[in-house]
Design a protein around this motif. Sequence first.
Motif, PDB file in Angstrom:
ATOM      1  N   ALA A 181       0.813  -1.205   0.025  1.00 27.26           N
ATOM      2  CA  ALA A 181       0.091  -0.012   0.084  1.00 27.26           C
ATOM      3  C   ALA A 181       0.885   1.187  -0.040  1.00 27.26           C
ATOM      4  O   ALA A 181       0.659   2.242  -0.623  1.00 27.26           O
ATOM      5  CB  ALA A 181      -0.962   0.021   1.152  1.00 27.26           C
ATOM      6  N   GLN A 182       1.972   1.118   0.707  1.00 29.70           N
ATOM      7  CA  GLN A 182       3.019   2.262   0.929  1.00 29.70           C
ATOM      8  C   GLN A 182       3.322   2.497  -0.683  1.00 29.70           C
ATOM      9  O   GLN A 182       3.373   3.867  -0.893  1.00 29.70           O
ATOM     10  CB  GLN A 182       3.994   1.836   1.680  1.00 29.70           C
ATOM     11  CG  GLN A 182       5.087   2.939   1.889  1.00 29.70           C
ATOM     12  CD  GLN A 182       4.336   4.092   2.988  1.00 29.70           C
ATOM     13  OE1 GLN A 182       3.826   3.776   3.768  1.00 29.70           O
ATOM     14  NE2 GLN A 182       5.013   5.389   2.712  1.00 29.70           N
ATOM     15  N   GLU A 183       3.720   1.710  -1.382  1.00 35.20           N
ATOM     16  CA  GLU A 183       4.445   1.880  -2.674  1.00 35.20           C
ATOM     17  C   GLU A 183       3.360   2.791  -3.254  1.00 35.20           C
ATOM     18  O   GLU A 183       3.636   3.546  -4.370  1.00 35.20           O
ATOM     19  CB  GLU A 183       4.645   0.717  -3.484  1.00 35.20           C
ATOM     20  CG  GLU A 183       5.978   0.160  -2.736  1.00 35.20           C
ATOM     21  CD  GLU A 183       6.278  -1.213  -3.533  1.00 35.20           C
ATOM     22  OE1 GLU A 183       6.507  -1.386  -4.795  1.00 35.20           O
ATOM     23  OE2 GLU A 183       6.351  -2.192  -2.609  1.00 35.20           O
ATOM     24  N   ILE A 184       2.091   2.093  -3.540  1.00 36.67           N
ATOM     25  CA  ILE A 184       0.890   2.731  -4.332  1.00 36.67           C
ATOM     26  C   ILE A 184       0.515   4.118  -4.013  1.00 36.67           C
ATOM     27  O   ILE A 184       0.654   5.181  -4.559  1.00 36.67           O
ATOM     28  CB  ILE A 184      -0.196   2.019  -4.487  1.00 36.67           C
ATOM     29  CG1 ILE A 184       0.287   0.637  -4.864  1.00 36.67           C
ATOM     30  CG2 ILE A 184      -1.318   2.623  -5.250  1.00 36.67           C
ATOM     31  CD1 ILE A 184      -1.034  -0.415  -5.089  1.00 36.67           C
ATOM     32  N   SER A 185       0.693   4.288  -2.474  1.00 31.63           N
ATOM     33  CA  SER A 185       0.419   5.648  -2.152  1.00 31.63           C
ATOM     34  C   SER A 185       1.367   6.802  -2.441  1.00 31.63           C
ATOM     35  O   SER A 185       1.013   7.819  -2.765  1.00 31.63           O
ATOM     36  CB  SER A 185      -0.005   5.626  -0.470  1.00 31.63           C
ATOM     37  OG  SER A 185       1.449   5.488   0.097  1.00 31.63           O
ATOM     38  N   GLU A 186       2.603   6.372  -2.428  1.00 32.35           N
ATOM     39  CA  GLU A 186       3.605   7.346  -3.071  1.00 32.35           C
ATOM     40  C   GLU A 186       3.610   7.678  -4.384  1.00 32.35           C
ATOM     41  O   GLU A 186       3.524   8.699  -4.735  1.00 32.35           O
ATOM     42  CB  GLU A 186       4.875   6.535  -2.697  1.00 32.35           C
ATOM     43  CG  GLU A 186       5.495   6.725  -1.173  1.00 32.35           C
ATOM     44  CD  GLU A 186       6.590   5.898  -0.542  1.00 32.35           C
ATOM     45  OE1 GLU A 186       7.418   5.448  -1.557  1.00 32.35           O
ATOM     46  OE2 GLU A 186       6.844   5.773   0.379  1.00 32.35           O
ATOM     47  N   SER A 204       0.249   9.644  -4.754  1.00 32.33           N
ATOM     48  CA  SER A 204       0.430  10.689  -3.812  1.00 32.33           C
ATOM     49  C   SER A 204      -0.902  10.761  -3.035  1.00 32.33           C
ATOM     50  O   SER A 204      -1.589  11.796  -2.642  1.00 32.33           O
ATOM     51  CB  SER A 204       0.327  12.038  -4.351  1.00 32.33           C
ATOM     52  OG  SER A 204       1.549  12.276  -5.265  1.00 32.33           O
ATOM     53  N   LEU A 205      -1.270   9.780  -2.372  1.00 39.34           N
ATOM     54  CA  LEU A 205      -2.409   9.420  -1.654  1.00 39.34           C
ATOM     55  C   LEU A 205      -2.204   9.003  -0.302  1.00 39.34           C
ATOM     56  O   LEU A 205      -1.183   8.372   0.108  1.00 39.34           O
ATOM     57  CB  LEU A 205      -3.329   8.397  -2.033  1.00 39.34           C
ATOM     58  CG  LEU A 205      -4.090   8.808  -3.683  1.00 39.34           C
ATOM     59  CD1 LEU A 205      -4.818   7.357  -4.240  1.00 39.34           C
ATOM     60  CD2 LEU A 205      -5.257   9.786  -3.316  1.00 39.34           C
ATOM     61  N   ALA A 206      -2.901   8.999   0.722  1.00 40.23           N
ATOM     62  CA  ALA A 206      -2.883   8.755   1.872  1.00 40.23           C
ATOM     63  C   ALA A 206      -2.818   7.076   2.063  1.00 40.23           C
ATOM     64  O   ALA A 206      -3.314   6.461   1.291  1.00 40.23           O
ATOM     65  CB  ALA A 206      -3.747   9.021   2.804  1.00 40.23           C
ATOM     66  N   ARG A 207      -1.832   6.772   2.852  1.00 39.10           N
ATOM     67  CA  ARG A 207      -1.658   5.176   2.827  1.00 39.10           C
ATOM     68  C   ARG A 207      -2.735   4.452   3.130  1.00 39.10           C
ATOM     69  O   ARG A 207      -3.269   3.325   2.541  1.00 39.10           O
ATOM     70  CB  ARG A 207      -0.507   4.769   3.744  1.00 39.10           C
ATOM     71  CG  ARG A 207       0.238   3.538   3.388  1.00 39.10           C
ATOM     72  CD  ARG A 207       1.394   2.939   4.437  1.00 39.10           C
ATOM     73  NE  ARG A 207       0.583   2.605   5.490  1.00 39.10           N
ATOM     74  CZ  ARG A 207      -0.537   1.756   5.576  1.00 39.10           C
ATOM     75  NH1 ARG A 207      -0.478   0.710   4.578  1.00 39.10           N
ATOM     76  NH2 ARG A 207      -0.869   1.642   6.555  1.00 39.10           N
ATOM     77  N   ASN A 208      -3.551   4.816   4.188  1.00 41.07           N
ATOM     78  CA  ASN A 208      -4.848   4.238   4.526  1.00 41.07           C
ATOM     79  C   ASN A 208      -5.588   4.090   3.544  1.00 41.07           C
ATOM     80  O   ASN A 208      -6.421   3.123   3.465  1.00 41.07           O
ATOM     81  CB  ASN A 208      -5.123   5.067   5.797  1.00 41.07           C
ATOM     82  CG  ASN A 208      -4.705   4.850   6.972  1.00 41.07           C
ATOM     83  OD1 ASN A 208      -4.000   3.847   7.047  1.00 41.07           O
ATOM     84  ND2 ASN A 208      -5.278   5.362   7.978  1.00 41.07           N
ATOM     85  N   THR A 209      -5.823   5.082   2.832  1.00 39.28           N
ATOM     86  CA  THR A 209      -7.027   5.305   1.653  1.00 39.28           C
ATOM     87  C   THR A 209      -6.577   4.107   0.675  1.00 39.28           C
ATOM     88  O   THR A 209      -7.311   3.293   0.265  1.00 39.28           O
ATOM     89  CB  THR A 209      -7.121   6.644   0.975  1.00 39.28           C
ATOM     90  OG1 THR A 209      -6.721   7.702   1.981  1.00 39.28           O
ATOM     91  CG2 THR A 209      -8.220   6.696  -0.058  1.00 39.28           C
ATOM     92  N   VAL A 210      -5.287   4.192   0.476  1.00 33.95           N
ATOM     93  CA  VAL A 210      -4.882   2.863  -0.665  1.00 33.95           C
ATOM     94  C   VAL A 210      -5.026   1.659  -0.120  1.00 33.95           C
ATOM     95  O   VAL A 210      -5.573   0.584  -0.679  1.00 33.95           O
ATOM     96  CB  VAL A 210      -3.350   3.167  -1.085  1.00 33.95           C
ATOM     97  CG1 VAL A 210      -2.993   2.097  -1.981  1.00 33.95           C
ATOM     98  CG2 VAL A 210      -3.155   4.526  -1.719  1.00 33.95           C
TER      99      VAL A 210
END
Length: 945
Positions: free
Chosen positions: A34-39, A42-48
């Motif tokens: 989730a971290q990679e996608i959130s980066e 540019s979205l919050a990790r929780n959302t992803v």
Amino acid sequence: MRWANMQRLEKVSNILAARTKKQETVEKLKGVTAQEISELLSLARNTVSEDLNKLLTEKEAIKVKSRPVLFFSKQELEKIYSCSFKDQLSFKTLETLVSFLKGQVSVDTLHGETSKPEEFSEIIGYTGSLKDSIEKLKAAVLYPPNGLNILLGGESGVGKTLLAESLHRYYESFTGEESPFIYFNCSEYFNNPELLTTHLFGYKKGSFTGAVEDKPGLVEYADQGFLFLDEVHRLPSEGQEKLFTLLDKGYFSRMGEADVKRTVNVRFMFATTEDFSQTFLKTFLRRIPVTLLLPSVKERPIQEKIELVIKFFQNESRKIKKDITIQYPVIEQLVFKKYTGNVGEMKSEIQFICAQGYLKQIEKQSAALMIDQSLLLNEEPLEKDAKDQIALKELLDGKSLKIKSDNQSAVSHYFTARDKINDAFYDFLLKEFSNLKNSNIPQKEVASILQKKIDQLFDMRLFEPMNKTQSIRNIDENFEQKIEELTVYISELTGFTIQKNLIEVLSNHVYSTLLFMEIPNDDFYLYSSQLMLGRLENYDISKKIVEKVSTLFSVELPKTEITYFGLLLRKLKQADSQYQRNDECGVIVVAHGSTTATSMAEYSNVLFSSNLLKAVNMPIHQTVEETLEKVKNIIKINKYKRLILLVDIGSLVYFGNLISEEFGIDVLLVKNINLLSLLEVSREVIYESTDFNYLLPVLNEKGHLSSVCKKGHFFDSKVLIVSCMTGLGTALKIEKLIIDVFQEEVLQNIRILTLDNSEIQDIERIHQHIRADEKLVGIVGTFQTEVPDIPFIPLEELFSEKGVERLLLLFGYGMSDKKNRTMKDQIAKRYVHGLSLKAIVNHITVLNPQRLSIEVSQIYDDLCRQLNLSSDEKIMLRFLIHTCCTVERLVINNEYSTSDYNVSYKDIPNEASVIKMAFRPLEVSYNVQFSPLEIKYIYELLYGS
Ligand SMILES: Nc1ncnc2c1ncn2[C@@H]1O[C@H](COP(=O)(O)OP(=O)(O)OP(=O)(O)O)[C@@H](O)[C@H]1O
């Protein structure tokens, strides 16, 4: 907003697919976090993280519950490795996924993983008596945004702590994040309430002697995680107060710092061995949406008691690294013993027995541990139930149990395998058929004997799980889906919510019936057709269900299935009535979409351990009337005396009044329902009261649009909206026309509302103009609106012949009634007249259009009578407009060309003279003359040629 969410989900899904595609070899399998996608986005990790889990629920992603949690695109993995994941979407480790992709592990082997996730692997009863409870708790823990607080009740040792710890692990695995889990037993500092409070909430330096520095409390340590307060009923009043403020308002202060408000995000789990009806707990309960009472050992089904015994012996065997053999009488003792300390006591007793056995074994130097009766603690009276005793014998075959220290297979593997069809109903019928085949008992008696036997057997074995021995998909690709459809069908037909365990029973039964039908068995069919077991209580409904199953699976089911479903229905009714509140107030959720209402109601029912909410779905092609019919059916079956009706959008809001009128009951209508508001309403209804005087103000205060439709106070007030693109002016003219034409008699309960076009584009705006006791029957306007379910009449249709009839129907005047048809004819006449007048006004400048049109319509009536013509609105309209305009033209310019007179009446001598005569008074009063060409034209107009 929703659209934005969808776009975001799509983006996440695309990245997942793109990254999954890049796999090199299976050994180097790499997932996405989730971290990679959130980066990347540019979205919050929780959302992803939320989106990824959504993709998992939608069966588009594969999840590996490692740390960090890894995700893959299911479709891409299936493509690359030519495999099929079926329903196996989560894997404990990357290694298990790799083995699966290499084909070493089959989905069937892994299946245990899905049915019992790792976090709950320790819990016996996860797939049995605790199944529904744990589902409810899982939902509560994940409930957005911060989970719901939980209270676990139950005697000492029933597994409250174990369950809380497992839930915490489940939460961590779901979110892929570590979070604190703080345990605190409130009875620890029971003698020192102040110390307890400071321990929980912290203190400020100097707030008491000994407070030499600032100290945070446990609530702060538990921030972003869980605080488990055991024996919460021991919390002193000071602590209670602070706790309530934290629960209600979200902040607290350390001791000695009254001016500081600290906020934390803590999910609370509470446990108590006390009765929930205790005073403190009662006030507490209001703040805790989810409560659960865990069963004692005594209340557990026999199979689970045995599983517990086996499980604890397995634990010991693993610890001491020795095989253990337990003699049957020992198992019997351990299973049927009375445990005041429940599972905890059972566990320690088994540990003790094993320790003793181990000692003996050392003395005797034997290889395996033998547990016989000599090792048992003093013999106590047992709680033996004859049925359970038989079950124990059947399940273990009456033999000793051998537990291997190096093979910790699932506990259920110790049970004797069943035979292949595995359906109690058909097993029984088959046996009975062969017994009765050669007997000479009269048919009728046979039926009644069988009926009784089946009935008992059904009750006894209904809740036993069965093993589906053959892959379901061999029977039908979409088996689960069809069972789901069947469940919704039965729920809607009967209004009973089907409990999960009964769905399992239903699914098992259908499965084995389908299997059964593949085995040729002439005897069975012969008997099944003769064996109609009397007319059952629910015969008609059962028959419908059987027809539904037949259609769903394209088979012709034996007649005995009607009996089966009759019995199942009775069971459903019983299960349902356990939850029924005695004040007979029903709660029905109606929502657009093919499963929206069902899933919302199910969610709430699971969460509140209730069966109170019934659901009616409104798929896109289902009409409002069909939906209303379903709601009415549920009210009829359940004989509600009051109803809480929760609806989402559109004309469903009118159901309140319609139902109140038809059933003579009060209906509390809550509009704009969604999952969150539904949960709030359910909570009020379940924990507080179903009294409308209580609910109405509370719900409105919380922002849930509610109103009460009172029996006997039904206003039958209807509203018709008129709106016109060209502006309010035209709309007002149309309103006047409708009022003139339909008149008081029809319009007494109808309010005509002229609105600007912009006001009718969404239901919210429209509703601002409509009172709770009114029903919007339709909208007359220029362009179709987006508002669902509300009849729309385009202006051109209003002006057509059909217009009057459509409006009358909307006002509630059916055309099958002769009185209404006559009324329609009269209105139609006035209508045409009114309309023509409007048209005439546009053309007539010199004459008085009002007077002229009356005279001309008189002529039309005369002509129809004399020429034996039936009056026709369209012709009359044309006649009026044409004649009036002609009169005006003649008055202004009374000139004719010769061709106007060059016309022969040869073919129509009679008609021509009647027309000429009829026009005579008009000619006289306006001093004009109608030419023969005019007369001929009027003839053609009248005869439609
Ligand atoms: N369903 C279960 N399956 C397997 N083991 C269980 C189950 N329930 C309880 N146990 C075991 O029984 C013991 C007691 O359970 P636990 O401490 O969770 O009970 P409790 O309800 O919290 O008790 P208390 O109220 O005394 O604190 C634990 O060792 C636990 O692992």
